[in-house]
Design a protein around this motif. Sequence first.
Motif, PDB file in Angstrom:
ATOM      1  N   LEU A  12     -19.999  60.830  18.707  1.00  0.00           N
ATOM      2  CA  LEU A  12     -20.765  59.704  19.251  1.00  0.00           C
ATOM      3  C   LEU A  12     -20.804  58.537  18.268  1.00  0.00           C
ATOM      4  O   LEU A  12     -20.566  57.389  18.637  1.00  0.00           O
ATOM      5  CB  LEU A  12     -22.191  60.147  19.590  1.00  0.00           C
ATOM      6  N   ALA A  13     -21.107  58.837  17.017  1.00  0.00           N
ATOM      7  CA  ALA A  13     -21.220  57.790  15.995  1.00  0.00           C
ATOM      8  C   ALA A  13     -19.894  57.062  15.803  1.00  0.00           C
ATOM      9  O   ALA A  13     -19.851  55.826  15.716  1.00  0.00           O
ATOM     10  CB  ALA A  13     -21.701  58.401  14.674  1.00  0.00           C
ATOM     11  N   GLU A  14     -18.815  57.806  15.754  1.00  0.00           N
ATOM     12  CA  GLU A  14     -17.502  57.200  15.534  1.00  0.00           C
ATOM     13  C   GLU A  14     -17.062  56.385  16.751  1.00  0.00           C
ATOM     14  O   GLU A  14     -16.522  55.285  16.612  1.00  0.00           O
ATOM     15  CB  GLU A  14     -16.473  58.278  15.197  1.00  0.00           C
ATOM     16  N   LEU A  35     -28.640  71.193  24.454  1.00  0.00           N
ATOM     17  CA  LEU A  35     -29.625  70.668  23.509  1.00  0.00           C
ATOM     18  C   LEU A  35     -29.493  69.160  23.336  1.00  0.00           C
ATOM     19  O   LEU A  35     -30.500  68.441  23.319  1.00  0.00           O
ATOM     20  CB  LEU A  35     -29.499  71.357  22.154  1.00  0.00           C
ATOM     21  N   VAL A  36     -28.274  68.663  23.220  1.00  0.00           N
ATOM     22  CA  VAL A  36     -28.092  67.223  23.040  1.00  0.00           C
ATOM     23  C   VAL A  36     -28.479  66.480  24.320  1.00  0.00           C
ATOM     24  O   VAL A  36     -29.145  65.442  24.267  1.00  0.00           O
ATOM     25  CB  VAL A  36     -26.647  66.885  22.612  1.00  0.00           C
ATOM     26  N   ASN A  37     -28.128  67.011  25.466  1.00  0.00           N
ATOM     27  CA  ASN A  37     -28.460  66.338  26.728  1.00  0.00           C
ATOM     28  C   ASN A  37     -29.949  66.389  27.056  1.00  0.00           C
ATOM     29  O   ASN A  37     -30.503  65.424  27.577  1.00  0.00           O
ATOM     30  CB  ASN A  37     -27.660  66.938  27.886  1.00  0.00           C
ATOM     31  N   ARG A  38     -30.610  67.489  26.735  1.00  0.00           N
ATOM     32  CA  ARG A  38     -32.007  67.684  27.156  1.00  0.00           C
ATOM     33  C   ARG A  38     -33.027  67.532  26.038  1.00  0.00           C
ATOM     34  O   ARG A  38     -34.214  67.367  26.292  1.00  0.00           O
ATOM     35  CB  ARG A  38     -32.163  69.069  27.776  1.00  0.00           C
ATOM     36  N   GLY A  39     -32.578  67.659  24.792  1.00  0.00           N
ATOM     37  CA  GLY A  39     -33.504  67.629  23.673  1.00  0.00           C
ATOM     38  C   GLY A  39     -34.031  69.025  23.386  1.00  0.00           C
ATOM     39  O   GLY A  39     -33.675  69.991  24.054  1.00  0.00           O
ATOM     40  N   CYS A  40     -34.872  69.103  22.362  1.00  0.00           N
ATOM     41  CA  CYS A  40     -35.440  70.399  21.990  1.00  0.00           C
ATOM     42  C   CYS A  40     -36.817  70.181  21.383  1.00  0.00           C
ATOM     43  O   CYS A  40     -37.225  69.053  21.112  1.00  0.00           O
ATOM     44  CB  CYS A  40     -34.523  71.146  21.024  1.00  0.00           C
ATOM     45  N   SER A  41     -37.488  71.262  21.157  1.00  0.00           N
ATOM     46  CA  SER A  41     -38.824  71.220  20.566  1.00  0.00           C
ATOM     47  C   SER A  41     -38.749  70.640  19.152  1.00  0.00           C
ATOM     48  O   SER A  41     -37.833  70.976  18.394  1.00  0.00           O
ATOM     49  CB  SER A  41     -39.390  72.636  20.513  1.00  0.00           C
ATOM     50  N   PRO A  42     -39.715  69.801  18.787  1.00  0.00           N
ATOM     51  CA  PRO A  42     -39.731  69.258  17.423  1.00  0.00           C
ATOM     52  C   PRO A  42     -39.832  70.345  16.349  1.00  0.00           C
ATOM     53  O   PRO A  42     -39.445  70.114  15.206  1.00  0.00           O
ATOM     54  CB  PRO A  42     -40.974  68.368  17.399  1.00  0.00           C
ATOM     55  N   SER A  43     -40.293  71.515  16.717  1.00  0.00           N
ATOM     56  CA  SER A  43     -40.426  72.591  15.742  1.00  0.00           C
ATOM     57  C   SER A  43     -39.135  73.410  15.582  1.00  0.00           C
ATOM     58  O   SER A  43     -39.049  74.269  14.709  1.00  0.00           O
ATOM     59  CB  SER A  43     -41.576  73.524  16.133  1.00  0.00           C
ATOM     60  N   SER A  49     -30.979  67.576  13.823  1.00  0.00           N
ATOM     61  CA  SER A  49     -29.595  67.339  14.254  1.00  0.00           C
ATOM     62  C   SER A  49     -29.534  66.852  15.698  1.00  0.00           C
ATOM     63  O   SER A  49     -28.778  65.928  16.023  1.00  0.00           O
ATOM     64  CB  SER A  49     -28.774  68.615  14.112  1.00  0.00           C
ATOM     65  N   VAL A  50     -30.327  67.462  16.565  1.00  0.00           N
ATOM     66  CA  VAL A  50     -30.369  67.053  17.972  1.00  0.00           C
ATOM     67  C   VAL A  50     -30.870  65.612  18.082  1.00  0.00           C
ATOM     68  O   VAL A  50     -30.302  64.797  18.820  1.00  0.00           O
ATOM     69  CB  VAL A  50     -31.252  68.014  18.798  1.00  0.00           C
ATOM     70  N   LYS A  51     -31.898  65.271  17.325  1.00  0.00           N
ATOM     71  CA  LYS A  51     -32.450  63.918  17.363  1.00  0.00           C
ATOM     72  C   LYS A  51     -31.411  62.888  16.925  1.00  0.00           C
ATOM     73  O   LYS A  51     -31.307  61.809  17.526  1.00  0.00           O
ATOM     74  CB  LYS A  51     -33.693  63.839  16.470  1.00  0.00           C
ATOM     75  N   LYS A  52     -30.642  63.202  15.889  1.00  0.00           N
ATOM     76  CA  LYS A  52     -29.592  62.284  15.417  1.00  0.00           C
ATOM     77  C   LYS A  52     -28.574  62.023  16.525  1.00  0.00           C
ATOM     78  O   LYS A  52     -28.153  60.881  16.739  1.00  0.00           O
ATOM     79  CB  LYS A  52     -28.887  62.872  14.190  1.00  0.00           C
ATOM     80  N   ALA A  53     -28.173  63.061  17.225  1.00  0.00           N
ATOM     81  CA  ALA A  53     -27.191  62.900  18.308  1.00  0.00           C
ATOM     82  C   ALA A  53     -27.802  62.154  19.489  1.00  0.00           C
ATOM     83  O   ALA A  53     -27.178  61.248  20.053  1.00  0.00           O
ATOM     84  CB  ALA A  53     -26.664  64.263  18.750  1.00  0.00           C
ATOM     85  N   ARG A  54     -29.032  62.495  19.850  1.00  0.00           N
ATOM     86  CA  ARG A  54     -29.664  61.885  21.021  1.00  0.00           C
ATOM     87  C   ARG A  54     -29.947  60.401  20.849  1.00  0.00           C
ATOM     88  O   ARG A  54     -30.010  59.673  21.833  1.00  0.00           O
ATOM     89  CB  ARG A  54     -30.943  62.630  21.389  1.00  0.00           C
ATOM     90  N   LYS A  55     -30.065  59.931  19.618  1.00  0.00           N
ATOM     91  CA  LYS A  55     -30.322  58.493  19.440  1.00  0.00           C
ATOM     92  C   LYS A  55     -29.158  57.674  19.998  1.00  0.00           C
ATOM     93  O   LYS A  55     -29.351  56.554  20.464  1.00  0.00           O
ATOM     94  CB  LYS A  55     -30.611  58.151  17.988  1.00  0.00           C
TER      95      LYS A  55
END
Length: 78
Positions: A12-14, A35-43, A49-55
Motif C-alpha cells: 500500500l505504501a509503495e 484484519l486489514v479490511n475490518r480492523g482488530c481490537s486495540p489490545s 501493524s493493522v493500524k499502519k496498513a489501515r491508514k
Amino acid sequence: MKAEILAIYTGLAEAWRLGFRNLIIESDSKSAVDLVNRGCSPSSKLAKSVKKARKYLRKEWQVNIVYIPGEYNGVADW
C-alpha cells in the motif's frame, strides 16, 4: 501473520508513493486480509501493524484487498 500484514502495508505504501490510485492487492493469507479490511481490537498484538496498513485505506484512492488461495495465485505462491 504479522509478516503478511506488513507485506500488505508495504504494498500500500509503495503504491501510494508511486502514484497508483486504483489498486487490487491479492494475498494468500485470509486472516491478514480480514484484519486489514475490518480492523482488530486495540489490545491485539497485531493492532499496531493493522493500524499502519489501515491508514492507507482512508486515503483518496480505490483499493481492494482480497484473499486468493495460494494454489490460484502463482505469483503469491512463488
